[in-house]
Design a protein around this motif. Structure first.
Motif, short mmCIF file in Angstrom:
data_model
loop_
_atom_site.label_atom_id
_atom_site.label_comp_id
_atom_site.label_asym_id
_atom_site.label_seq_id
_atom_site.Cartn_x
_atom_site.Cartn_y
_atom_site.Cartn_z
N ASP A 220 0.81 -1.22 0.00
CA ASP A 220 0.00 0.00 0.00
C ASP A 220 0.85 1.27 0.00
N TYR A 221 1.98 1.23 0.73
CA TYR A 221 2.74 2.48 0.82
C TYR A 221 3.36 2.86 -0.51
N LYS A 223 1.76 2.36 -3.42
CA LYS A 223 0.64 2.97 -4.11
C LYS A 223 0.41 4.39 -3.58
N PHE A 224 0.51 4.54 -2.26
CA PHE A 224 0.30 5.86 -1.66
C PHE A 224 1.41 6.81 -2.09
N ARG A 226 2.96 6.75 -4.92
CA ARG A 226 2.64 7.17 -6.29
C ARG A 226 1.48 8.15 -6.30
N LEU A 230 4.99 11.30 -6.31
CA LEU A 230 6.45 11.15 -6.28
C LEU A 230 6.93 10.55 -7.59
N GLY A 231 8.17 10.88 -7.97
CA GLY A 231 8.70 10.42 -9.23
C GLY A 231 8.96 8.92 -9.22
N THR A 232 9.02 8.34 -10.42
CA THR A 232 9.22 6.90 -10.55
C THR A 232 10.50 6.46 -9.84
N ARG A 238 14.01 4.60 -3.71
CA ARG A 238 14.02 5.06 -2.32
C ARG A 238 13.03 4.23 -1.50
N HIS A 239 11.79 4.20 -1.95
CA HIS A 239 10.76 3.55 -1.13
C HIS A 239 10.76 2.03 -1.28
N LYS A 242 14.68 -0.04 -0.54
CA LYS A 242 15.11 -0.15 0.86
C LYS A 242 14.30 -1.21 1.61
N ASN A 243 13.03 -1.35 1.22
CA ASN A 243 12.21 -2.35 1.88
C ASN A 243 12.55 -3.77 1.46
N ILE A 316 18.88 -0.52 9.12
CA ILE A 316 17.88 -0.39 8.05
C ILE A 316 16.49 -0.20 8.64
N SER B 101 -0.21 2.21 4.82
CA SER B 101 -0.07 3.29 3.85
C SER B 101 1.25 4.03 3.98
N ASN B 103 5.42 4.19 4.59
CA ASN B 103 6.63 3.39 4.46
C ASN B 103 7.27 3.23 5.83
#
Lengths: 331, 577
Positions: A220-221, A223-224, A226, A230-232, A238-239, A242-243, A316, B101, B103
């Motif tokens: 979900d984060y 999608k949120f 985007r 935020l840029g591709t 970044r998002h 890292k996950n 991390i 929602s 990160n």
């Protein structure tokens, strides 16, 4: 933070103690060391004298204590076969193995992660699917075969690269470390073995990053992120990336350990003067001090790498910093 | 010119075999300063519209026809790069689950500042200042410190405030809220709804509220569109639609909303169906002769309550240590005592974290209580002198869990899932009997015997919950624990499931412990109700008494926060004085 690290350190010490006990037990179980050292016609008096000198008549705890206190100072006894201190033997070969393993893991990270991100994002793209198919070959081809093929192509047919050895090395750090990175022949010698060793790791890292990316991109984060415009690149690198890192860090850590410990096949194929070959010889010659020292060393590397991996998690993922249970209570 | 206008919008999902028409040509508009509600059951296409407006339809979804106009410009044909400048900057979006929602690896300040920098080109320092200001505006205490915290350090309601901040931080003109309070407790829901409404008013925002909850629609929206199967059935001012629904579907949907103000014998079913839809016919089982009813004669008629709970306390260790003085624990349940009489439905209500599920798990034997005792049928099953539960006792106590998606083994066929307890407890003589029982059970819960051959993923949430019920019935239980059995389901399906439970209880003489945070549902289902707050039972009363004359202040507060459908359909109105 201090609690976390000290907890891990305690665990590590415990592991090392158990491994040392196993390594010590090798002396008692894999044949009588005296028999390995003397000739057939030695007299009983000589045997007894040797026994006394080596301290084999002391009680087991006393021997164990002596063994551990020696090991802590880097004294693992004398090799039966080479008649030289085991510590020195290993120290001579350590740089060769470390440089090879380090370079191959570096290659696998530098190539594997971007490829994994790419194949994860363009799941249905033609290039991505081609890469995935190629990676299957990478996972399934045996190391020795790849090594032989590379030697045949680049050394025998093309004659571009040396087929064995480390080439010229330079002693650095006051002669303690020999490196192949500073000479042309040393670098040329590194190319083939490191590629051989890296291929499997690269494909594994790539497939792992891809699987994690597929998973994270559905979160979900993402999608949120985007939906906030935020840029591709920000969203992907970044998002999302890292996950995906937690499992990747785990696997890279374990791989570094296993590459250091078990680069034996590659080292054999390329006649690489590393620890793997020393270990292989020691098994053939029932050279127990080398075997037990090797066991302890490898355990030590794994423990250290795991400790570093745990600390990497810690940096991390903020949820670990708050303590696992506290995090759960909030969730 | 409206702020947002959808003209004959059609959204299709191409699958391998056919094309699913998720949205079949709708016209909607939102003005500045207006809150439009879109309401309907799941699968009606509500969320798809929200995603389509900001160009975030997941493939294979695509806009198959129609136009989207925003502030005088057509935006559905814009390239991705231009859409990115609209997302967040002109149109903000809020999603359902505040837990997922955000990160987890970045501080909330990072995430807010990143969005502000992206759209306004401000420096990071300025963006951080603005983030703190905004967090204060949405009601986060001590924003200077909290801006550097990570999402997991916030509670659900606080996280949704952060999500709102994120959606509004670049001053959009329109905000789309997709089920913004569904994942939250009643009390938190009321605060978030009030906050959203205030923000929309203050900033003169247009807003779209997508929800299945009539209470939310009634509290927040100015106008409402009722959707069914990809079409708008009816649209109009909220008060009008709620009090005088014109379309048959709207009437039916409104009637299916459980009412907190009145107890009915049965939940009204959503009976509106368009031509072509059929419902599985239900086979009637004669309980006097059937396997399912065979145990009923064995039931002892006795006055002792079936379940007795005495001073139940549960502590969880939150901080481990070798030294006892350093250990920390938190008490999830403290000194809870109640009885459940034979054949009654006992309700436990409270916000999340109040310990109601923990109580259920202790009764079911999934947790060992730290102190206190649980008696089942007079014998101690948990506590200092408890004997291990016998096979018969375990068979008589069954549980239905909240999440029908994770409580069924997805690698097993439905038939095997239901047959497993029958086989385990050796309740049937041979394979053929097991099969026929499984078939009857599936019939009884309204799925049909053919369902046995399929896997759980082939069923919808409501159907899966029926499978869970059939599985629980497969041991011929006497006592059923239902932990939020319908909170993940639509009103229409909720009504079906709850009616099914009521029927089963009447037919089989079951005793039930029913746990929910949904007060209207609790009122309809339960005979007696216990209210829990922070691990303690603060009030215990018969259902009607509790709702009509709550004695504890917390109960009264909960009741007052219950979202009301302002104007119930006129027909029912007369019943209420």
């Amino acid at each position: 933070m201090i609690r976390y690290v000290s907890g891990r350190l305690t665990q590590s010490l415990l592991v090392m103690f158990i491994v040392a006990a196993v390594a010590f037990a090798l002396f008692g179980f894999v044949g009588d060391p005296i028999r390995q050292m003397i000739t057939e016609d030695a007299s009983q008096a000589e045997i007894d004298r040797l026994r006394e000198i080596m301290g084999l008549n002391d009680s087991v705890p006393v021997q164990f204590w002596r063994y551990i206190s020696g090991a802590v100072q880097g004294d693992f006894g004398v090799s039966y076969h080479h008649k030289r201190p085991v510590g020195t033997l290993i120290a001579e070969r350590l740089p060769a193995t470390f440089e090879l393993a380090g370079l191959s893991v570096l290659l696998s990270v530098v190539i594997g992660i971007p490829l994994g991100v790419y194949t994860g994002l363009h799941r249905h793209g033609r290039l991505a699917r081609g890469l995935m198919a190629a990676s299957l070959v990478g996972v399934s081809i045996p190391t020795f075969l790849l090594g032989i093929l590379l030697i045949y192509l680049f050394s025998v047919i093309l004659g571009w690269l040396p087929s064995f050895g480390r080439g010229e090395t330079v002693a650095v750090l006051g002669g303690f470390w020999t490196t192949g990175f500073l000479t042309t022949s040393g670098l040329r010698s590194l190319i083939l073995p490191s590629i051989t060793l890296a291929l499997f790791q690269t494909t594994m890292v790539m497939r792992l990053v891809r699987a994690e990316m597929l998973d994270v991109m559905r979160a979900d984060y993402i999608k949120f992120a985007r939906a906030r415009g935020l840029g591709t690149r920000t969203v992907h690198f970044r998002h999302a990336l890292k996950n995906t890192l937690m499992p990747v860090v785990t696997v890279i850590g374990l791989q570094l350990g296993s590459v250091i410990a078990f680069a034996i096949i590659t080292e054999s194929v390329f006649q690489w003067p590393g620890m793997g070959r020393l270990f292989l010889q020691s098994i053939q010659q029932v050279d127990i001090p080398v075997m037990s020292a090797y066991l302890i060393m490898i355990a030590f590397f794994f423990v250290v790498i795991n400790l570093i991996t745990d600390l990497a998690y810690y940096s991390i993922d903020p949820r670990l910093r708050a303590g696992a249970l506290k995090g759960n209570a909030h969730a | 010119m409206s702020l947002l206008e959808l003209r004959d919008l059609k959204i299709h999902f191409d699958t391998r075999r056919s094309t699913v028409e998720a949205v079949r040509g709708i016209d909607l508009s939102v003005e500045r300063g207006e809150i439009l509600g879109i309401v309907g059951e799941s699968g009606a296409g509500k969320s798809t519209i929200g995603n389509a407006v900001i160009g975030l339809l997941e493939p294979p979804g695509r806009i198959a026809g129609g136009e989207v106009w925003f502030d005088g410009a057509r935006i559905d044909t814009l390239p991705e790069a231009a859409l990115r400048r609209i997302r967040g900057r002109r149109i903000g979006m809020i999603f359902q689950d505040p837990m997922t929602s955000l990160n987890p690896l970045f501080t909330i300040g990072d995430q807010i500042a990143e969005t502000i920098c992206r759209h306004t080109g401000q420096s990071r320092t300025d963006a951080m200042k603005k983030a703190i200001e905004l967090l204060r505006e949405v009601g986060i205490p001590d924003p200077e410190a909290r801006v550097n915290e990570y999402p997991h350090q916030f509670s659900g309601g606080m996280r949704q405030r952060v999500v709102i901040t994120l959606a509004l931080c670049a001053d959009p003109d329109l905000v789309i809220c997709d089920e913004p309070t569904t994942a939250l407790d009643v009390s938190v829901q009321a605060q978030i709804l009030a906050l959203l409404r205030r923000l929309c008013r203050d900033r003169n925002l247009g807003a779209i509220f997508i929800t299945h909850d009539m209470g939310v629609i009634s509290e927040v929206t100015d106008r409402v569109a009722v959707m069914y199967q990809g079409r708008v059935m009816e649209t109009g001012p909220t008060a009008d639609v709620l009090s005088r629904p014109q379309h048959a579907y709207s009437k039916s949907l409104l009637a299916a909303v459980p009412r907190g103000d009145l107890r009915l014998h049965r939940f009204p079913q959503l009976d509106y169906r368009e031509a072509g839809e059929t419902r599985a016919a239900k086979k009637v089982i004669d309980l006097d002769t059937h396997w399912l009813g065979r145990r009923m004669d064995e039931r002892v008629q006795s006055d002792t309550p079936l379940i007795q709970v005495k001073d139940l306390t549960m502590r969880f260790v939150s901080h481990h240590s070798i030294i006892p003085a350093w250990r920390r624990s938190f008490t999830a349940v403290r000194d809870v005592s109640f009885d459940i009489r034979r054949g009654e439905t006992f309700g436990l209500v409270g916000e999340s974290g109040s310990g109601k599920s923990t109580v259920a798990r202790m009764i079911a034997g999934l947790y060992d209580p730290s102190f206190g005792r649980v008696f089942y049928d007079g014998s101690e099953v948990a506590g200092p002198e408890a004997q291990p539960m016998t096979a018969v006792q375990r068979q008589q106590i069954q549980m239905i869990f909240q999440d029908p998606f994770s409580s069924l083994n997805r690698r097993k066929r439905v038939g095997d899932i239901i047959a497993e307890p029958i086989r385990h407890h050796r309740l049937a003589t041979d394979r053929a009997e097991v099969q026929s029982i499984v078939g009857d059970l599936l019939d009884h819960v309204g799925l049909g015997a053919a369902a046995a051959r399929h896997y759980p993923h082939e069923f919808s949430g409501g159907q899966r919950q029926r499978i869970s019920i059939a599985r629980a019935l497969a041991t011929r239980p006497q006592f059923l624990i239902c932990d939020e059995p319908t909170s993940s389901l639509d009103v229409s399906i909720q009504a079906q499931i709850l009616n099914l439970l009521k029927n089963l209880q009447a037919d089989l003489g079951l005793t039930m412990l029913f746990i929910s945070h949904d007060l209207p549902v609790i009122r309809q289902m339960c005979d007696r109700i216990g209210v829990m707050k922070a691990g303690e039972l603060v009030e215990l009363a018969p259902a009607e008494q509790l709702f009509e004359a709550p004695r504890h202040a917390y109960t009264a507060e909960l009741l007052s926060l219950m979202p009301q459908v302002a104007s119930a359909p006129a027909a029912d109105r007369d019943v209420m004085p």
